[in-house]
Design an enzyme around this catalytic site. Structure first.
Site, short mmCIF file in Angstrom:
data_model
loop_
_atom_site.label_atom_id
_atom_site.label_comp_id
_atom_site.label_asym_id
_atom_site.label_seq_id
_atom_site.Cartn_x
_atom_site.Cartn_y
_atom_site.Cartn_z
N GLN A 1 0.13 -12.48 7.38
CA GLN A 1 -0.98 -11.63 7.59
C GLN A 1 -2.12 -12.38 7.58
OE1 GLN A 1 0.81 -7.58 5.87
NE2 GLN A 1 -1.38 -7.58 6.55
N ARG B 1 6.96 -5.75 3.48
CA ARG B 1 5.83 -6.25 3.19
C ARG B 1 5.86 -6.40 1.60
NH1 ARG B 1 0.01 -4.53 5.17
NH2 ARG B 1 0.33 -2.49 3.79
N ASP C 1 -7.74 -4.32 7.09
CA ASP C 1 -8.42 -5.43 6.22
C ASP C 1 -9.42 -6.40 6.84
OD1 ASP C 1 -7.87 -5.02 3.22
OD2 ASP C 1 -5.65 -5.28 4.15
N HIS D 1 0.84 -0.93 -0.06
CA HIS D 1 0.12 0.11 -0.03
C HIS D 1 0.81 1.25 -0.09
CE1 HIS D 1 -3.84 -1.93 0.37
NE2 HIS D 1 -3.26 -2.72 1.34
#
Length: 259
Positions: free
Chosen positions: A152, A76, A180, A51
């Site tokens: 995750q 990530r 999320d 992101h």
């Protein structure tokens, strides 16, 4: 004299010893800000490529900027993808955060992408940054000890499969993604909804019962301390973007309100 040994993954050692690891999220995608943050006293620093407008050559510079700091870089990746993970391995990433791992099969795939055959499917490169440009001659035999694979948990399916995911050999720890997860539970943008908070605490208990380190991200100081008290081993307590946005707003407001 050439350096012929691998860097020690201090973050992984901290997780294995149960020593709390306090981290920060890096979204600004700059080697300059990463260099500042790496020396600020945190134990780990997420270099986000899911992101954030961050790409491999930029992450390469950010890894270099981390050298000499206190914070171990955790990348990530944008997705649980073999080719992507292979490329980050080659530039020296030792710790990975893999998004949206919902099943034991997905977790096993993530681990396999970081292992050479016959234990995995990682492609071989003779002299990347990862083995100090060919100076660590026994790198294929040593590297696994310094690799951390964090997966995750951020969907209902992931919650349902926590025990199976935690049982996968090579999974270093499980990380709860409140953003999320809140969306998956029908509360997008509200990670503090009671249902979300209840699901997070239940997940923490279950992951700990499996004997795995559990991590989470929250900029809420009270919640962060609460999760540490519950047994979370690695907690990210904010982001560079958040610090810049809120800090600059507060500074501007103090002067705008003088009149």
């Amino acid at each position: 004299m050439a350096i012929t040994s691998l860097p020690l993954n201090t973050f992984k050692r901290g997780l294995e010893s149960g020593q709390p690891q306090i981290g920060l999220w890096s979204i600004l995608s700059s080697h300059v800000t990463v260099e500042i943050l790496a020396g600020a006293g945190f134990d780990w620093l997420v270099l986000d490529t899911e992101h954030a407008p961050n790409e491999l050559p930029m992450v390469y510079s950010q890894l270099q900027a981390c050298v000499g700091g206190t914070a171990h870089p955790v990348v990530r990746v944008p997705w649980n993808d073999m080719v992507t993970i292979k490329r980050y391995l080659d530039i020296g990433v030792q710790s990975f955060l893999i998004p949206c791992v919902d099943t034991a099969e997905a977790a096993a795939n993530a681990v396999s992408y970081t292992r050479y055959p016959p234990r995995g499917v990682r492609g071989f490169s003779a002299a990347p940054r990862a083995n100090r440009f060919g100076r660590v001659k026994d790198y294929p035999q040593l590297c696994e000890d310094e690799l951390a694979v964090l997966v995750q948990i951020e969907t209902r399916q992931g919650l349902n499969n926590i025990e199976e995911i935690a049982a996968v050999d090579g999974v270093t720890g499980l990380f709860i993604g409140p953003g999320d997860l809140s969306a998956a539970l029908g509360h997008a943008g509200n990670p503090k909804h009671p249902e979300v908070l209840e699901a997070i605490e239940d997940a923490i208990r279950r992951i700990l019962a499996c004997g795995k380190p559990v991590g989470i991200l929250t900029p809420d100081e009270t919640l962060a301390k609460h999760y540490l008290e519950l047994g979370c081993t690695y907690v990210a307590v904010g982001s560079d973007q958040g610090l810049l946005a809120r800090g600059s707003e507060q500074l501007a407001a103090r002067f705008k309100n003088l009149g």
